[in-house]
Design a protein around this motif. Structure first.
Motif, short mmCIF file in Angstrom:
data_model
loop_
_atom_site.label_atom_id
_atom_site.label_comp_id
_atom_site.label_asym_id
_atom_site.label_seq_id
_atom_site.Cartn_x
_atom_site.Cartn_y
_atom_site.Cartn_z
N UNK A 258 69.07 21.80 50.26
CA UNK A 258 68.54 22.31 51.56
C UNK A 258 67.96 23.81 51.37
N UNK A 259 67.38 24.46 52.43
CA UNK A 259 66.82 25.76 52.05
C UNK A 259 68.01 26.82 51.85
N UNK A 260 67.45 27.74 51.20
CA UNK A 260 68.10 28.89 51.07
C UNK A 260 68.48 29.55 52.44
N UNK A 261 69.57 30.17 52.72
CA UNK A 261 69.84 31.02 53.89
C UNK A 261 68.94 32.14 53.74
N UNK A 262 68.02 32.35 54.52
CA UNK A 262 67.10 33.26 54.57
C UNK A 262 67.58 34.63 55.15
N UNK A 263 67.50 35.67 54.17
CA UNK A 263 68.23 36.72 54.38
C UNK A 263 67.61 37.81 55.36
N UNK A 264 66.26 37.47 55.81
CA UNK A 264 65.59 37.94 56.89
C UNK A 264 66.27 37.49 58.37
N UNK A 265 67.31 36.48 58.17
CA UNK A 265 68.10 36.20 59.40
C UNK A 265 69.32 36.92 59.30
N UNK A 266 69.44 37.89 58.61
CA UNK A 266 70.76 38.49 58.66
C UNK A 266 71.06 39.15 60.07
N UNK A 267 69.95 39.80 60.55
CA UNK A 267 70.04 40.26 62.00
C UNK A 267 68.98 39.61 62.86
N UNK A 268 68.03 38.88 62.27
CA UNK A 268 66.90 38.24 63.04
C UNK A 268 67.73 36.95 63.68
N UNK A 269 68.05 36.70 64.70
CA UNK A 269 68.68 35.58 65.21
C UNK A 269 67.91 34.41 65.38
N UNK A 270 66.68 34.54 65.75
CA UNK A 270 65.69 33.40 65.74
C UNK A 270 65.48 32.83 64.39
N UNK A 306 74.20 33.99 47.45
CA UNK A 306 75.20 34.81 47.25
C UNK A 306 75.36 35.45 48.75
N UNK A 307 76.52 36.50 49.19
CA UNK A 307 76.62 36.53 50.40
C UNK A 307 76.40 38.14 50.91
N UNK A 308 75.85 39.14 49.74
CA UNK A 308 75.42 40.45 49.92
C UNK A 308 74.04 40.47 50.47
N UNK A 309 73.33 39.81 50.53
CA UNK A 309 71.89 40.00 51.31
C UNK A 309 71.07 40.85 50.40
N UNK A 310 71.40 40.56 49.12
CA UNK A 310 70.58 41.46 48.01
C UNK A 310 69.64 40.51 47.10
N UNK A 311 69.63 39.30 47.69
CA UNK A 311 68.96 38.47 46.73
C UNK A 311 67.29 37.80 46.82
N UNK A 312 66.78 38.88 48.02
CA UNK A 312 65.42 38.22 48.24
C UNK A 312 64.62 39.84 48.09
N UNK A 313 63.13 39.46 47.94
CA UNK A 313 62.46 40.52 47.78
C UNK A 313 61.98 40.98 49.30
#
Length: 343
Positions: A258-270, A306-313
């Motif tokens: 599956x796709x990684x859970x994109x961290x850009x969606x942490x606050x961007x609901x779309x 992970x779940x700390x939203x530090x895993x992407x550039x």
């Protein structure tokens, strides 16, 4: 000074060495695929397959230094890539049975460069892997060693062939250097030959690409192509991709991710909703296919970053930390499946 330095070195053209990481033989030495053989694949995919992502030169030398001269396509780095990962190289040397980082070829221009990758090494033979640029077309590579030192081609150090088809994440964005792309790390850490077929932004499971993949003589397939496919494309194309591969490879394990859970969606609901829809549709398609295919497996998105939203550039592409976390889940799952199938 440069002339003096070069006079003390002997350079070898990379075409005399073993090139690791190709899915199929190709006349264009530094291209991953000879796309002329597959005229129906989309133009964007054709272009990206000219990038040298995942390719590495295998050789041995007793030189105490190593200098590289190379030329790439003259374009600047992307906004989420280091210059080293896009158009530079990195060197690994085997020590005590393990591949260890030894240095980088740092580009200072956007076309042709020369750089001392490592100097002042101990005497003795060194088994080397030099990873080529991930996000550029490589035109030429020459490796320089001390005059009188040997530089000889070594066989591919990895066994079997496992294709990894996917998005920019597979191709290597946003690792800091080429050898840290996750297919390359999987090869060094497991001894299997993981072949990088990442096509940035263009892994959309097109029928022509499925047919191309199915022709490749692989022992296993990893499908990490959800990030580039819309939810609708996931529903429309997943079954065809899997069945096309399975028709040509009846016994090979096929591992879907599956796709990684994109961290850009942490606050961007779309963005969050988009990824949820992609993964939900993929889960449904794979589960349906698994009812008739015992060699089809699924690695889910949970805990890939992970779940700390530090895993992407940039909220989408893993940084080195993100890739490391992905491997903590992917590597043991893949190894267990390969062993189950006697690979």
């Amino acid at each position: 000074m440069l002339a003096q330095k070069e006079s003390s070195l002997t350079f070898t053209d990379a075409r005399q060495l073993t090139l690791v990481g190709k899915a199929l033989p190709a006349d264009a030495f530094f291209h991953r695929i000879d796309t002329a053989v597959f005229p129906g694949i989309p133009p964007a995919v054709k272009h990206l397959l000219t990038h040298s992502a995942g390719l590495a030169l295998s050789f041995e030398t007793n030189s105490t230094q190593l200098v590289v001269k190379w030329c790439t396509n003259p374009r600047g780095p992307g906004d989420n890539l280091t210059a080293i990962v896009q158009e530079g190289m990195d060197l690994y040397i085997k020590r005590n049975g393990q591949w260890q980082y030894a240095g980088v070829a740092r580009p200072t221009t956007h076309d042709c460069n020369e750089f001392a990758v490592v100097q002042n090494m101990a005497a003795g033979n060194k088994e080397c892997l030099l990873y080529l640029p991930l996000y550029d077309e490589t035109y030429s590579v020459q490796i320089g060693v001390e005059r009188g030192a040997k530089l000889i081609s070594k066989p591919n150090p990895f066994k079997r062939n496992i294709l990894v088809y996917g998005s920019s994440i597979v191709q290597g964005a946003s690792a800091s250097r080429p050898g840290l792309a996750y297919p390359a790390r999987l090869s060094r850490e497991t001894g299997y030959n993981f072949i990088n077929l990442g096509v940035s932004g263009s892994a959309k499971m097109e029928a022509e690409v499925a047919e191309m993949i199915a022709t490749m003589p692989m022992d296993a397939f990893i499908l990490d192509c959800v990030p580039n496919s819309s939810p609708e494309q996931v529903t429309e194309r997943t079954a065809h991709l899997v069945r096309t591969i399975r028709a040509q490879h009846p016994l090979a394990p096929i591992i879907a991710i599956q796709s990684i859970i994109r961290e850009g969606g942490n606050f961007d609901e779309l963005r969050a909703d988009q990824t949820t829809a992609q993964n939900g549709n993929f889960l449904r398609e794979i589960r349906q296919l698994q009812s008739g295919d015992e060699g089809l497996y699924l690695i889910t998105a949970e805990d890939l970053l992970g779940d700390d939203h530090e895993g992407t550039t940039d909220g989408t592409h893993p940084n080195d930390l993100g890739f490391d976390r992905m491997l903590q889940k992917i590597r043991p799952a893949v190894l267990e499946i390969l062993r189950k199938h006697g690979i």
